[in-house]
Design a protein around this motif. Structure first.
Motif, PDB file in Angstrom:
ATOM      1  N   LEU A  85      35.751  58.268  32.772  1.00  0.00           N
ATOM      2  CA  LEU A  85      35.205  57.494  33.876  1.00  0.00           C
ATOM      3  C   LEU A  85      36.205  56.438  34.315  1.00  0.00           C
ATOM      4  N   VAL A  86      36.433  56.393  35.624  1.00  0.00           N
ATOM      5  CA  VAL A  86      37.264  55.353  36.226  1.00  0.00           C
ATOM      6  C   VAL A  86      36.380  54.624  37.229  1.00  0.00           C
ATOM      7  N   SER A  87      36.316  53.315  37.132  1.00  0.00           N
ATOM      8  CA  SER A  87      35.556  52.518  38.091  1.00  0.00           C
ATOM      9  C   SER A  87      36.523  51.784  39.000  1.00  0.00           C
ATOM     10  N   VAL A  88      36.388  52.013  40.309  1.00  0.00           N
ATOM     11  CA  VAL A  88      37.177  51.295  41.299  1.00  0.00           C
ATOM     12  C   VAL A  88      36.283  50.163  41.790  1.00  0.00           C
ATOM     13  N   VAL A  89      36.662  48.931  41.447  1.00  0.00           N
ATOM     14  CA  VAL A  89      35.847  47.754  41.778  1.00  0.00           C
ATOM     15  C   VAL A  89      36.477  47.044  42.970  1.00  0.00           C
ATOM     16  N   LEU A  90      35.726  46.984  44.067  1.00  0.00           N
ATOM     17  CA  LEU A  90      36.183  46.340  45.287  1.00  0.00           C
ATOM     18  C   LEU A  90      35.672  44.906  45.337  1.00  0.00           C
ATOM     19  N   GLY A  91      36.585  43.977  45.507  1.00  0.00           N
ATOM     20  CA  GLY A  91      36.200  42.571  45.617  1.00  0.00           C
ATOM     21  C   GLY A  91      37.351  41.676  45.200  1.00  0.00           C
ATOM     22  N   GLU A  92      37.133  40.386  45.383  1.00  0.00           N
ATOM     23  CA  GLU A  92      38.185  39.424  45.056  1.00  0.00           C
ATOM     24  C   GLU A  92      37.573  38.211  44.382  1.00  0.00           C
ATOM     25  N   GLY A  93      38.390  37.503  43.638  1.00  0.00           N
ATOM     26  CA  GLY A  93      37.958  36.260  43.022  1.00  0.00           C
ATOM     27  C   GLY A  93      37.244  36.460  41.698  1.00  0.00           C
TER      28      GLY A  93
ATOM     29  N   ALA B  30      34.067  36.567  40.950  1.00  0.00           N
ATOM     30  CA  ALA B  30      32.964  37.531  40.939  1.00  0.00           C
ATOM     31  C   ALA B  30      33.486  38.944  40.667  1.00  0.00           C
ATOM     32  N   ALA B  31      34.599  39.307  41.288  1.00  0.00           N
ATOM     33  CA  ALA B  31      35.196  40.627  41.065  1.00  0.00           C
ATOM     34  C   ALA B  31      35.711  40.755  39.638  1.00  0.00           C
ATOM     35  N   ASP B  32      36.349  39.713  39.143  1.00  0.00           N
ATOM     36  CA  ASP B  32      36.858  39.744  37.767  1.00  0.00           C
ATOM     37  C   ASP B  32      35.717  39.895  36.766  1.00  0.00           C
ATOM     38  N   SER B  33      34.635  39.169  36.989  1.00  0.00           N
ATOM     39  CA  SER B  33      33.477  39.234  36.096  1.00  0.00           C
ATOM     40  C   SER B  33      32.848  40.623  36.107  1.00  0.00           C
ATOM     41  N   PHE B  34      32.675  41.188  37.308  1.00  0.00           N
ATOM     42  CA  PHE B  34      32.093  42.522  37.428  1.00  0.00           C
ATOM     43  C   PHE B  34      33.005  43.566  36.792  1.00  0.00           C
ATOM     44  N   ALA B  35      34.312  43.422  36.979  1.00  0.00           N
ATOM     45  CA  ALA B  35      35.277  44.354  36.387  1.00  0.00           C
ATOM     46  C   ALA B  35      35.206  44.301  34.857  1.00  0.00           C
ATOM     47  N   ARG B  36      35.056  43.108  34.293  1.00  0.00           N
ATOM     48  CA  ARG B  36      34.931  42.988  32.821  1.00  0.00           C
ATOM     49  C   ARG B  36      33.658  43.665  32.323  1.00  0.00           C
TER      50      ARG B  36
END
Length: 182
Positions: free
Chosen positions: A103-111, A113-119
Motif C-alpha cells: 500500500l502506498v498512500s499519496v497524501v495531498l496537503g501542506e503544513g 495538518a498534512a504532516d500529522s495525517f501522513a504520520r
C-alpha cells in the motif's frame, strides 16, 4: 353512513391507483437503467491510466516502488477531505487482509495538518506527500477524493474506487490475490 363509506372507498381506490402508478414508474426507470448498462460504481481513476511509479518518492527521498514488488494499491488522500480521514480506518482494515507491504498512500496537503495525517497513515502504508498542483495527481487524473486504485507492477490502473470498504470486498480481493499468486 353510506356517504362516509363511499368517500372512504374513493380514497382507498385513489391510494391504490397512486401506488400502482409509482410502482410502474420505478419499473420503467429500472428497465431503462438496465438497458443502458449503467455501471454500479464510477471509477475514481480511469482504468488503464498509468501511475508514474518513478514519482512515488517518500519524505526521506527514497523511491517507494522500483517495479519489482508486483501489484500494489495506491490510496489518494487529501488533508482537506473529511471523507479521507473518515475512511482511514476502513483503509487500514482492508490492508490487513492484503499480504506484504503493498500500500502506498499519496497524501495531498501542506503544513502541520498534512504532516500529522501522513504520520497517521504511515502506521500502515508507505507515504508520498504532495502539495497542491501535484504533477503526480494530475498525471493520474484523480477526480474523486479519496481514491483507491489497484496497479500492476508497471503502474497501470487495473481497478479503482472511491470507497475504502471496497478493498475488503470480494470484487477487489479476488483479482488482487490472483495477481500476487507466486
Amino acid at each position: 353512513m353510506g356517504t362516509l363509506a363511499g368517500v372512504a372507498l374513493l380514497f382507498s381506490l385513489m391510494a391504490l391507483a397512486f401506488s400502482l402508478a409509482v410502482a410502474r414508474r420505478v419499473t420503467v426507470v429500472l428497465k431503462h437503467i438496465q438497458e443502458k448498462d449503467i455501471p454500479k460504481r464510477q471509477n475514481a481513476v480511469e482504468i488503464g491510466s498509468v501511475l508514474p511509479t518513478s514519482d512515488l518518492v517518500g519524505s526521506d527521498g527514497r523511491r517507494i516502488r522500483d517495479g519489482k514488488e508486483g501489484p500494489f494499491i495506491v490510496a489518494f488522500l487529501s488533508v482537506e477531505c473529511s471523507g479521507c480521514r473518515a475512511q482511514a480506518a476502513e483503509l487500514k482494515k482492508g490492508v490487513i487482509s492484503v499480504p506484504g507491504p503493498r500500500l502506498v498512500s499519496v497524501v495531498l496537503g501542506e503544513g502541520e495538518a498534512a504532516d500529522s495525517f501522513a504520520r497517521e497513515v504511515a502506521s500502515f502504508s508507505d507515504v508520498v506527500s504532495v502539495g497542491h498542483g501535484s504533477k503526480l495527481v494530475s498525471d493520474v487524473g484523480v477526480t474523486v477524493w479519496p481514491s483507491f486504485v489497484l496497479c500492476d507492477e508497471a503502474g497501470e490502473v487495473l481497478w479503482s474506487t472511491g470507497r475504502a470498504d471496497e478493498l475488503s470486498s470480494q470484487e477487489f480481493s479476488a483479482p488482487f490475490k490472483e495477481l500476487i499468486r507466486p
